[in-house]
Design a protein around this motif. Structure first.
Motif, PDB file in Angstrom:
ATOM      1  N   MET A 133       0.812  -1.205   0.000  1.00 40.17           N
ATOM      2  CA  MET A 133       0.000   0.000   0.000  1.00 40.17           C
ATOM      3  C   MET A 133       0.851   1.262   0.000  1.00 40.17           C
ATOM      4  O   MET A 133       1.906   1.318   0.617  1.00 40.17           O
ATOM      5  N   GLY A 134       0.340   2.267  -0.680  1.00 42.72           N
ATOM      6  CA  GLY A 134       0.930   3.600  -0.645  1.00 42.72           C
ATOM      7  C   GLY A 134      -0.177   4.598  -0.337  1.00 42.72           C
ATOM      8  O   GLY A 134      -1.225   4.584  -0.971  1.00 42.72           O
ATOM      9  N   LEU A 135       0.035   5.434   0.685  1.00 47.13           N
ATOM     10  CA  LEU A 135      -0.969   6.434   1.050  1.00 47.13           C
ATOM     11  C   LEU A 135      -0.479   7.791   0.547  1.00 47.13           C
ATOM     12  O   LEU A 135       0.637   8.207   0.844  1.00 47.13           O
ATOM     13  N   GLU A 136      -1.348   8.458  -0.193  1.00 42.01           N
ATOM     14  CA  GLU A 136      -0.933   9.663  -0.897  1.00 42.01           C
ATOM     15  C   GLU A 136      -1.487  10.909  -0.201  1.00 42.01           C
ATOM     16  O   GLU A 136      -2.683  10.983   0.096  1.00 42.01           O
ATOM     17  N   PHE A 137      -0.607  11.880   0.056  1.00 47.52           N
ATOM     18  CA  PHE A 137      -1.021  13.098   0.754  1.00 47.52           C
ATOM     19  C   PHE A 137      -0.796  14.318  -0.107  1.00 47.52           C
ATOM     20  O   PHE A 137       0.130  14.376  -0.906  1.00 47.52           O
ATOM     21  N   ASN A 138      -1.671  15.295   0.107  1.00 47.43           N
ATOM     22  CA  ASN A 138      -1.703  16.456  -0.753  1.00 47.43           C
ATOM     23  C   ASN A 138      -0.705  17.506  -0.279  1.00 47.43           C
ATOM     24  O   ASN A 138      -1.070  18.603   0.141  1.00 47.43           O
ATOM     25  N   HIS A 139       0.563  17.140  -0.327  1.00 41.09           N
ATOM     26  CA  HIS A 139       1.624  18.044   0.126  1.00 41.09           C
ATOM     27  C   HIS A 139       2.933  17.449  -0.382  1.00 41.09           C
ATOM     28  O   HIS A 139       3.096  16.225  -0.365  1.00 41.09           O
TER      29      HIS A 139
END
Lengths: 430, 510
Positions: free
Chosen positions: A355-361
């Protein structure tokens, strides 16, 4: 006083000071600066404890090395028993455990696979794969993915980011072509001249934050390889051993690679070896000059025995079932967290427990990593895309620990969001 | 022969079996959110699968264990599949209960993972029974069959599991330990993932279950006295006793051990027993029975579940080929008397008593030796005697004017139909009743202020659990083309290029 029997330190500060002095000053400082003052002490299952006694849940697993947990009791027992009879063996002679593991690995791989060449670590196994491809096709050029990572050894380093090759004056841009992931046109352009020995790809690029292959992408790359007479090397170091819910990620994708590289989790962190599984075509040098690649520690027999046990465990129907339950629970839990922070937690990339969790930064995952660490979870950002947090739970987790991870993750994501917003406000004010 | 001596700190297979419990734990978590319609669909399918294989497994069980009677096992297998489900079909251990008058909302909470031990004597019936009870109550179950019946049980569990999963049950909710051993069973009983042990079997395994530290429902041995008083319908009693004693060659713990008969009707009973298919031994024959079937006052284990004619041959008796039970008269109920103890073979003790009081005392004496808490039987038409007998014998079920083997098990009486007889405090068990579904589920009671001025809420039509998806092993092989969770590739690439520069700066801290 921290007395470990074999050695001791006055304090954690003393340990870090000596780490700077005798080991790696930059790396030591990097983590202190990032707010991760971790020195791993005791380890057990999916938990470890910092020197200072803090309990952490391991969601990094050294890239899947601890897929079956730290110090898995079955693997400890296997290694202890193997040591009653074996050591690493001799790299020149036909070897009992190497042969047994090779046969077992070939049976789990796609039907075209024939033989196994051993290295002592993943980087060496990648070097073997690339050397094998060059021998097979009698060409030097290797195509890899931009931002890919296949190890730091002599040849492997060329396939990755130039940050690591230039540092040691080891970049050979004329031999190593890089194309963007999920871009078939770029791939075809790179192969069209029919001067490429091999395309090497992680089935889901880890260090790049596990962007998932677009539907049909891997299969199309394989077709291009066939069309332009080049080899397909599957780097299964992080996607193998049931992490996608199947033994090998590349098999799940329905692609028959010419070479498959396996490392990390294959020995469960007990006695490292790595393996390069090759097709008949790629076995040519093994018949022409079998001494072509020699590695004293490669395929150390103690590691081979442990690997056989790892394969047996991963092949159990219980494991297959659990991986699915774990993946399902994470999927639901992570989407629930995403509903709370839709503008911040913008993407979930998931295939099984990869899994890869993507953040808006731009460096969002580093913020989340820091807060996760503060809340008892160790997960690492993607070195080559720090918006993405690598989220790599083990395949033997129980529901309680999964729920605990989700609870901690929810809080950490919220706190990282608050910090990112206050940082943004501070920037505007400044 | 291995050149490496593989020593094991834990029993072989323990790690794998612990993994089964963990898998069951995952399944139980999901199962606990199923609603009543889903559960009924699953039990329907599993009960049907059990019934469909009733004959095949009856034959297989007799062949594998060398015990019992095929046609009787068929009856039990059907009783523990379709008939059991018919009995409980309308029961609901799944939906919330609203007790508006008490202002209490009750929510069913399954145990979780049941570790079930099944015996060699009733292998398939017990597997069916425990699996169906687990499913009705939304529990996952790991069955550990007796090693003497492991092949047939493993096959049956697989068939039931396949039927359950095909009907929508969570993957892994029914599993079997294929190579059971005592150390392995002990490891599983003490495993923290085991939520409750349901142990049916020998005393050793039941005591081990209670020692495990985990909640356990274990049942003790039986030793069933059948008291025939002077008021009984003697012919009917003889028929009932012979039918019951010969059922499945007497390998149920509910089969009668000895008849206690009032002197006044003893000769009449003996005649009727003969008519019903029993052979009543002469004193010389009893000695041969003792010598050959109970050497050193112990029952020969290799004869468990053999037919009366086989036993007669073994003892050197000449009996008619139609003989179903050997009756062996003896004089005194004392602990060292093997004919007064549980006998898992169709040999029935018979002791004469001068009056009702002495008959009750003899029954008490039998149960002092063994079998406390289990079952007793009485054949009488006098209510006062029946009541006194019931109050005197240290058992928790007394069947009246009916064969005890199917009477105590709830087939010929209105007791709960069961393959697991709770022996209660007398029999050192936590369960005093026939095991039934409700024993495998707890209830969370949501209780409001008793003050009349505080209102209760309306919960009608509400569902306490939401079930998003039903994972299965088959679906764990996700599609070969995982859907992209990322935006369009081109946009992504631009974004990536921009970020690469930033992150490199960040990482190299230039």
């Amino acid at each position: 006083m921290y007395d470990y029997g074999f050695f001791s330190y006055e304090s954690k500060e003393d340990m870090l000071e000596r780490s700077r002095a005798f080991w790696n000053p930059d790396k030591t400082d990097f983590w202190q600066d990032a707010g991760i003052d971790l020195v791993i002490d005791r380890r057990e299952g999916y938990l470890f404890w910092d020197m200072a006694g803090r309990r952490l849940i391991d969601l990094h697993l050294n890239g899947g090395t601890y897929n079956l947990g730290h110090r898995n009791p079955e693997l400890i027992a296997t290694l202890e028993q193997a040591m009653q009879h074996f050591d690493i063996g001799n790299h020149h002679f036909p070897a009992l455990a190497r042969t047994a593991l090779a046969e077992a690995l070939v049976k789990t791989a796609s039907p075209n696979m024939r033989r196994v060449i051993y290295g002592s670590g993943g980087g060496e196994a990648i070097d073997i794969a690339l050397k094998t491809a060059r021998h097979t096709k009698q060409r030097r050029k290797i195509v890899s993915i931009i931002k890919s990572y296949h190890g730091h050894t002599g040849i492997a380093v060329g396939t990755g980011d130039e940050r690591f090759s230039k540092l040691f004056l080891s970049d050979h841009p004329e031999e190593f072509v890089q194309v963007p992931f999920n871009d078939l046109n770029a791939m075809e352009d790179a192969l069209r001249a029919r001067d490429v020995a091999a395309v090497i790809m992680e089935t889901i690029p880890a260090t790049y934050g596990f962007p998932l292959p677009a539907p049909g992408y891997l299969q199309a790359v394989k077709r291009l390889c066939e069309e332009y007479d080049t080899l397909y090397i599957a780097d299964e170091v992080q996607t193998g051993l049931m992490r996608t819910g199947e033994m090998w990620g590349i098999s799940k994708a329905g692609v028959e690679p010419d070479i498959m590289v396996i490392g990390k989790g294959i020995t469960g962190g007990m006695y490292p070896i790595a393996c390069c599984v090759v097709s008949e075509e790629c076995s040519a040098w093994l018949k022409e000059d079998g001494f072509g690649h020699i590695s004293t520690g490669g395929g150390a027999e103690l590691g081979c025995v442990v690997s056989l046990k790892v394969l047996e465990i991963c092949g159990r129907p219980e494991v297959r079932s659990m991986v699915h339950y774990i993946a399902e629970r994470f999927q639901q839990g992570l989407h629930q967290i995403q509903e709370i922070y839709p503008d911040w937690f913008v993407g979930i990339r998931q295939d099984g427990v990869v899994m890869g969790l993507e953040f808006n930064h731009p460096v969002g995952a580093k913020l989340v990593m820091k807060h996760l660490y503060a809340h008892g979870v160790w997960a690492i950002f993607s070195t080559l895309d720090p918006r993405i947090l690598q989220f790599k739970p083990g395949i033997l987790l129980g529901p309680e620990l999964v729920d605990e991870i989700l609870d901690r993750t929810e809080v950490a994501i919220g706190k990282a969001y608050a910090e990112a917003r206050s940082g943004a406000r501070a920037a505007v004010t400044a | 022969m291995s050149v490496i001596e593989l020593s094991h700190r834990e029993p072989p297979g323990a790690a794998r079996a612990a993994m089964m419990l963990q898998r069951a734990h995952w399944a139980a978590e999901l199962f606990a959110r199923y609603d009543i319609e889903r559960v009924r669909r699953i039990v329907d399918a599993v009960a049907a699968a059990g019934e469909a294989h009733a004959e095949r497994y009856a034959e297989w069980a007799v062949e594998e264990t060398g015990m019992g009677v095929v046609e009787h096992k068929v009856l039990k297998n059907v009783a523990c599949s379709r008939e059991l489900w018919d009995r409980y079909r309308d029961h609901d251990y799944v939906s919330p209960r609203i007790l508006a008058d008490d202002k209490v909302l009750e929510l069913p909470r399954p145990a979780g993972v049941i570790f079930a031990l099944t015996p060699t004597t009733n292998p398939i019936a017990t597997v069916y029974f425990k699996v169906l009870l687990a499913l009705m109550t939304r529990n996952a179950i790991v069955v550990s069959p007796h090693p003497g019946a492991k092949a047939v049980c493993a096959d049956a569990v697989r068939v039931l599991s396949d039927a359950a999963v095909a009907a929508g049950a969570p993957d892994g909710c029914i599993q079997v330990v294929e190579e059971p051993s005592i150390p392995l069973i002990e490891a599983l009983m003490t495993d923290q993932t085991t939520d409750v042990i349901v142990a049916t079997g020998g005393n050793a395994v039941v005591r081990a279950a209670y020692r495990s530290g985990n909640p356990a429902i274990g049942v003790g041995p039986g030793n069933v006295p059948a008291f025939v008083d002077a008021t009984a319908d003697i012919a009917a009693a003889a028929r009932a006793i012979v039918d019951s004693k010969s059922f499945d060659n007497s390998i149920l713990c509910t089969n009668e051990s000895a008849i206690i008969v009032e002197e006044e009707v003893a000769e009449q009973l003996i005649r009727e027993l003969g008519r019903a298919g029993a052979h009543v031994c002469t004193p010389e024959e009893v000695e041969r029975v003792r010598e050959h079937l109970f050497p050193d006052h112990r029952m020969r284990l290799d004869l468990i579940g053999k037919s009366a004619t086989v036993l007669a041959e073994e003892a050197g008796l000449t009996v008619p080929a139609t003989t179903r039970v050997l009756v062996a008269p003896f004089s005194l109920v004392v602990p060292e008397e093997p004919l007064a103890r549980e006998k898992l073979l169709p040999v029935l003790g018979l002791v004469r008593v001068p009056n009702t009081r002495a008959g009750i005392s003899a029954a008490q004496a039998m149960l002092r030796a063994t079998g406390a808490g289990h079952s007793a039987s009485i054949h009488s038409t006098r209510a006062q005697t029946i009541m006194e007998y019931g109050a005197a014998v240290k058992v928790l079920r007394v069947t009246v004017n009916v064969g005890n083997s199917l009477g105590s098990a709830g087939v010929l009486t209105n007791l709960a139909p069961t393959m697991t007889i709770g022996t209660g405090f007398y029999g050192r068990s936590s369960l005093g009743e026939n095991l039934e579904p409700r024993h495998l589920v707890n209830w969370t009671r949501v209780a409001y202020n008793a003050d009349r001025s505080v209102p209760f809420d309306e919960f009608g039509g509400m569902q306490p659990w939401r079930l998003e998806t039903v994972p299965t092993a088959a679906s764990s092989a996700a599609p070969a083309d995982p859907a992209p969770a990322t935006p369009a590739t081109d946009v992504l690439r631009e974004e990536v290029r921009r970020l690469i520069l930033e992150e490199l700066k960040e990482l190299t801290r230039q």
